[in-house]
Design a protein around this motif. Structure first.
Motif, PDB file in Angstrom:
ATOM      1  N   ALA A   1      -6.226 -27.103   3.158  1.00 38.13           N
ATOM      2  CA  ALA A   1      -5.476 -25.840   3.154  1.00 38.13           C
ATOM      3  C   ALA A   1      -6.184 -24.768   2.334  1.00 38.13           C
ATOM      4  CB  ALA A   1      -4.070 -26.074   2.616  1.00 38.13           C
ATOM      5  N   ASP A   2      -7.503 -24.814   2.266  1.00 38.05           N
ATOM      6  CA  ASP A   2      -8.245 -23.895   1.397  1.00 38.05           C
ATOM      7  C   ASP A   2      -7.927 -22.430   1.668  1.00 38.05           C
ATOM      8  OD1 ASP A   2      -9.399 -25.985   0.113  1.00 38.05           O
ATOM      9  OD2 ASP A   2     -11.398 -25.757   0.998  1.00 38.05           O
ATOM     10  N   ASP A   3      -7.785 -22.063   2.932  1.00 43.44           N
ATOM     11  CA  ASP A   3      -7.540 -20.649   3.254  1.00 43.44           C
ATOM     12  C   ASP A   3      -6.133 -20.202   2.864  1.00 43.44           C
ATOM     13  OD1 ASP A   3     -10.050 -20.141   4.168  1.00 43.44           O
ATOM     14  OD2 ASP A   3      -9.546 -20.250   6.302  1.00 43.44           O
ATOM     15  N   HIS A   4      -5.246 -21.141   2.632  1.00 40.32           N
ATOM     16  CA  HIS A   4      -3.854 -20.809   2.318  1.00 40.32           C
ATOM     17  C   HIS A   4      -3.609 -20.657   0.815  1.00 40.32           C
ATOM     18  CE1 HIS A   4      -2.185 -21.747   6.408  1.00 40.32           C
ATOM     19  NE2 HIS A   4      -3.300 -22.471   6.461  1.00 40.32           N
ATOM     20  N   ILE A   5      -4.487 -21.223  -0.018  1.00 40.26           N
ATOM     21  CA  ILE A   5      -4.171 -21.406  -1.442  1.00 40.26           C
ATOM     22  C   ILE A   5      -4.841 -20.365  -2.319  1.00 40.26           C
ATOM     23  CG2 ILE A   5      -4.468 -22.970  -3.407  1.00 40.26           C
ATOM     24  CD1 ILE A   5      -4.130 -25.287  -1.372  1.00 40.26           C
ATOM     25  N   VAL A   6      -4.048 -19.815  -3.238  1.00 40.85           N
ATOM     26  CA  VAL A   6      -4.536 -18.913  -4.284  1.00 40.85           C
ATOM     27  C   VAL A   6      -4.015 -19.424  -5.614  1.00 40.85           C
ATOM     28  CG1 VAL A   6      -4.667 -16.549  -5.145  1.00 40.85           C
ATOM     29  CG2 VAL A   6      -4.413 -16.960  -2.681  1.00 40.85           C
ATOM     30  N   VAL A   7      -4.906 -19.658  -6.565  1.00 39.06           N
ATOM     31  CA  VAL A   7      -4.502 -20.039  -7.920  1.00 39.06           C
ATOM     32  C   VAL A   7      -4.532 -18.803  -8.805  1.00 39.06           C
ATOM     33  CG1 VAL A   7      -5.272 -21.245 -10.012  1.00 39.06           C
ATOM     34  CG2 VAL A   7      -5.080 -22.485  -7.840  1.00 39.06           C
TER      35      VAL A   7
ATOM     36  N   LEU B   1       1.514 -19.754   6.096  1.00 38.49           N
ATOM     37  CA  LEU B   1       1.884 -19.000   4.896  1.00 38.49           C
ATOM     38  C   LEU B   1       0.839 -19.205   3.807  1.00 38.49           C
ATOM     39  CD1 LEU B   1       5.637 -20.098   4.645  1.00 38.49           C
ATOM     40  CD2 LEU B   1       4.718 -18.122   5.885  1.00 38.49           C
ATOM     41  N   TYR B   2       0.780 -18.247   2.888  1.00 37.59           N
ATOM     42  CA  TYR B   2      -0.022 -18.437   1.676  1.00 37.59           C
ATOM     43  C   TYR B   2       0.766 -19.265   0.668  1.00 37.59           C
ATOM     44  CZ  TYR B   2      -3.182 -14.703   3.241  1.00 37.59           C
ATOM     45  OH  TYR B   2      -4.071 -13.939   3.947  1.00 37.59           O
ATOM     46  N   LEU B   3       0.056 -20.100  -0.088  1.00 34.13           N
ATOM     47  CA  LEU B   3       0.642 -20.834  -1.211  1.00 34.13           C
ATOM     48  C   LEU B   3       0.015 -20.291  -2.491  1.00 34.13           C
ATOM     49  CD1 LEU B   3       2.362 -23.040  -2.472  1.00 34.13           C
ATOM     50  CD2 LEU B   3       0.526 -24.683  -1.992  1.00 34.13           C
ATOM     51  N   LEU B   4       0.811 -19.540  -3.251  1.00 27.01           N
ATOM     52  CA  LEU B   4       0.350 -18.931  -4.499  1.00 27.01           C
ATOM     53  C   LEU B   4       0.794 -19.824  -5.654  1.00 27.01           C
ATOM     54  CD1 LEU B   4       1.519 -15.265  -3.719  1.00 27.01           C
ATOM     55  CD2 LEU B   4      -0.605 -16.413  -3.019  1.00 27.01           C
ATOM     56  N   SER B   5      -0.163 -20.293  -6.451  1.00 23.49           N
ATOM     57  CA  SER B   5       0.130 -21.260  -7.499  1.00 23.49           C
ATOM     58  C   SER B   5      -0.240 -20.690  -8.865  1.00 23.49           C
ATOM     59  CB  SER B   5      -0.646 -22.561  -7.245  1.00 23.49           C
ATOM     60  OG  SER B   5      -0.306 -23.549  -8.181  1.00 23.49           O
ATOM     61  N   ASP B   6       0.776 -20.408  -9.659  1.00 20.66           N
ATOM     62  CA  ASP B   6       0.619 -19.876 -11.015  1.00 20.66           C
ATOM     63  C   ASP B   6       0.439 -21.078 -11.951  1.00 20.66           C
ATOM     64  OD1 ASP B   6       0.939 -18.774 -13.550  1.00 20.66           O
ATOM     65  OD2 ASP B   6       2.597 -17.470 -12.981  1.00 20.66           O
ATOM     66  N   GLU B   7      -0.766 -21.220 -12.528  1.00 18.43           N
ATOM     67  CA  GLU B   7      -1.104 -22.426 -13.286  1.00 18.43           C
ATOM     68  C   GLU B   7      -1.484 -22.099 -14.730  1.00 18.43           C
ATOM     69  OE1 GLU B   7      -3.952 -24.598 -10.912  1.00 18.43           O
ATOM     70  OE2 GLU B   7      -2.564 -24.726  -9.199  1.00 18.43           O
TER      71      GLU B   7
ATOM     72  N   ARG C   1       9.380 -12.492   8.613  1.00 12.59           N
ATOM     73  CA  ARG C   1       8.839 -11.672   7.521  1.00 12.59           C
ATOM     74  C   ARG C   1       8.264 -12.500   6.373  1.00 12.59           C
ATOM     75  NH1 ARG C   1       9.780  -6.205   7.984  1.00 12.59           N
ATOM     76  NH2 ARG C   1       7.888  -6.219   6.717  1.00 12.59           N
ATOM     77  N   THR C   2       8.456 -13.820   6.420  1.00  9.94           N
ATOM     78  CA  THR C   2       7.955 -14.674   5.351  1.00  9.94           C
ATOM     79  C   THR C   2       6.439 -14.769   5.436  1.00  9.94           C
ATOM     80  OG1 THR C   2       9.980 -15.997   5.501  1.00  9.94           O
ATOM     81  CG2 THR C   2       8.149 -16.922   4.242  1.00  9.94           C
ATOM     82  N   LYS C   3       5.773 -14.486   4.315  1.00 10.72           N
ATOM     83  CA  LYS C   3       4.300 -14.519   4.306  1.00 10.72           C
ATOM     84  C   LYS C   3       3.729 -15.455   3.255  1.00 10.72           C
ATOM     85  CE  LYS C   3       3.515 -11.486   7.582  1.00 10.72           C
ATOM     86  NZ  LYS C   3       4.908 -11.246   7.967  1.00 10.72           N
ATOM     87  N   ALA C   4       4.511 -15.819   2.234  1.00  8.09           N
ATOM     88  CA  ALA C   4       3.938 -16.623   1.156  1.00  8.09           C
ATOM     89  C   ALA C   4       5.036 -17.368   0.399  1.00  8.09           C
ATOM     90  CB  ALA C   4       3.146 -15.743   0.189  1.00  8.09           C
ATOM     91  N   LEU C   5       4.587 -18.396  -0.312  1.00  7.03           N
ATOM     92  CA  LEU C   5       5.439 -19.137  -1.217  1.00  7.03           C
ATOM     93  C   LEU C   5       4.765 -19.125  -2.588  1.00  7.03           C
ATOM     94  CD1 LEU C   5       7.231 -22.439  -0.392  1.00  7.03           C
ATOM     95  CD2 LEU C   5       6.046 -22.194  -2.574  1.00  7.03           C
ATOM     96  N   LEU C   6       5.520 -18.853  -3.632  1.00  8.22           N
ATOM     97  CA  LEU C   6       4.976 -18.747  -4.989  1.00  8.22           C
ATOM     98  C   LEU C   6       5.583 -19.833  -5.859  1.00  8.22           C
ATOM     99  CD1 LEU C   6       3.460 -17.363  -7.321  1.00  8.22           C
ATOM    100  CD2 LEU C   6       5.304 -15.673  -7.429  1.00  8.22           C
ATOM    101  N   LEU C   7       4.702 -20.549  -6.557  1.00 11.29           N
ATOM    102  CA  LEU C   7       5.109 -21.663  -7.396  1.00 11.29           C
ATOM    103  C   LEU C   7       4.448 -21.515  -8.761  1.00 11.29           C
ATOM    104  CD1 LEU C   7       6.661 -24.459  -6.852  1.00 11.29           C
ATOM    105  CD2 LEU C   7       4.364 -25.457  -6.840  1.00 11.29           C
TER     106      LEU C   7
END
Length: 409
Positions: A223-229, A197-203, A163-169
């Motif tokens: 990893a462009d398709d994985h990353i959301v800023v 997984l998606y890597l969501l980065s709160d910056e 069920r894991t879909k993303a990691l948020l940092l």
């Protein structure tokens, strides 16, 4: 009988606003309250930003495009390119604050019941967003003794399920002020690529790194398709009330999905985009003063806290928060007591109990988050209030050395 929704029952109160009624009551009694509970800087919003709105030649305040004004998106892309992030205007969706960027990310990347891994302690509103989107937070606990550094990558890997879909940092981190290194980010990126997984980065605090250079998730390769800023101008330009943020990703399918959610709310604020675009014309030296000011405040807060018996805290490398251990029985109770029952020279201080920044509330029982968003003079007075309060709090825990002295007296 009418009932509110289960989602409404589950929605938590804000960990930094929950005690506001007690602060308001203290003010009505004539007590001055120093607000260290929330990241609302007292640094002046650049006058040129406000002037851009005041001087705007607007006869009809129309909807802006759902993705934001093209001119602002172009200017924002140039800003990112200047900080080493290679994006185009088409990679950017303007949002109503960083909060909406977080909401769009969870709605676009995860399904109801999916799992989101987050290092804790984490920004308290993440819990509210997880409730709103029916996403389950899976925490990986970082330790104050380690300065809140990233836990071993194996701990993240052990928590991955189907069920894991993303990691948020969040980097620099709110609430800890920790700045994740390139090596730590590379480990997380490799993990996300390996497990799809998606890597969501709160910056949100990108500009405020004091002891090391900032590394964006979009500085990482492969990893462009994985990353959301997830971004915002709130803290960068001391413009929290503008409510302008950004959802940034090179993943075209994800960008198109987020755009559909953007159409749902019609448009981001038009006047605020005028203000935000003006910010991008500020000289490169603008951040020199604000960064130096925050660093001076950080150094003052850490020095004062470490001089208080029983108090400990790491030195935060960025943002404008300190997480501190206090020698009290329960920080939720202590923070309420500060506002209800304590004053020193008709002053008191409002803090954020750390329980609101952990999935496991007991982990933050003796910790608080403090925001060094007041000028050094006000901050010094606020910390004096805290020092005096700790000396007389009924639920104070006596440090070992002090207890030994008491027994020998």
């Amino acid at each position: 009988m009418l009932e509110v929704s289960q989602r409404g029952h589950a929605m938590p109160l804000s960990p930094y606003r929950r005690l506001t009624p007690y602060a308001d009551a203290a003010k009505q009694r004539g007590v001055h309250v120093y607000h260290l509970n929330i990241g609302q800087p007292d640094i002046e919003t650049p006058p040129t930003m406000l002037a851009a709105v005041q001087q705007a030649n607007i006869r009809v305040l129309e909807y802006s495009p759902a993705a934001g004004f093209p001119s602002y998106r172009r200017a924002l892309a140039s800003y990112y390119q200047q900080v080493g992030v290679s994006v185009t205007p088409e990679d950017i969706l303007v949002t109503t604050g960083g909060s909406e960027a977080i909401f769009f990310a969870l709605m676009s990347c995860l399904n109801p019941g999916d799992e989101l891994i987050i290092p804790e302690p984490f920004y308290g509103a993440y819990t509210a967003f997880s409730v709103a989107t029916d996403v389950r937070i899976v925490p990986v606990t970082s330790r104050m003794a380690d300065g809140f550094a990233l836990p071993p990558i194996e701990e993240f890997e052990r928590r991955i399920t189907p069920r894991t879909k993303a990691l948020l940092l969040c980097t620099p981190n709110n609430p800890t002020g920790y700045v994740y290194s390139r090596e730590e980010l590379e480990q997380l990126k490799d993990l996300c690529v390996r497990h799809n997984l998606y890597l969501l980065s709160d910056e949100a605090y990108r500009e405020f790194c004091y002891d090391s250079d900032f590394v964006s998730a979009l500085h990482l390769s492969g990893a462009d398709d994985h990353i959301v800023v997830l971004d915002t101008i709130s803290k960068r330009y001391s413009a929290c009330g503008a409510r302008i943020g950004a959802f940034v990703t090179k993943n075209k399918a994800l960008q198109q999905t987020a755009f559909k959610f953007a159409q749902m709310r019609v448009s981001p604020p038009g006047l605020a985009q005028v203000l935000a675009e003006a910010a991008l014309e500020l000289p490169d030296t603008y951040f020199d003063h604000t960064k130096a000011e925050y660093q001076a405040r950080r150094d003052l807060m850490v020095r004062r806290l470490r001089a208080m018996p029983g108090v400990s805290c790491p030195v935060p490398g960025g943002a404008f928060y300190v997480m501190a251990h206090l020698p009290v029985d329960d920080c939720d109770r202590f923070c309420q007591w500060l506002l209800e029952s304590f004053s020193y020279e008709d002053q008191t201080v409002m803090l954020s109990p750390a329980s609101g920044f952990y999935a496991n509330k007991s982990l933050g029982q003796q910790q608080v988050r403090m925001a060094y968003v007041l000028n050094c003079d006000a901050l010094d007075k606020a910390l004096t209030c805290l020092e005096q309060a700790l000396a007389v709090y009924p639920g104070r825990e006596v440090p070992v050395a002090e207890a030994a002295l008491d027994q020998s007296a």
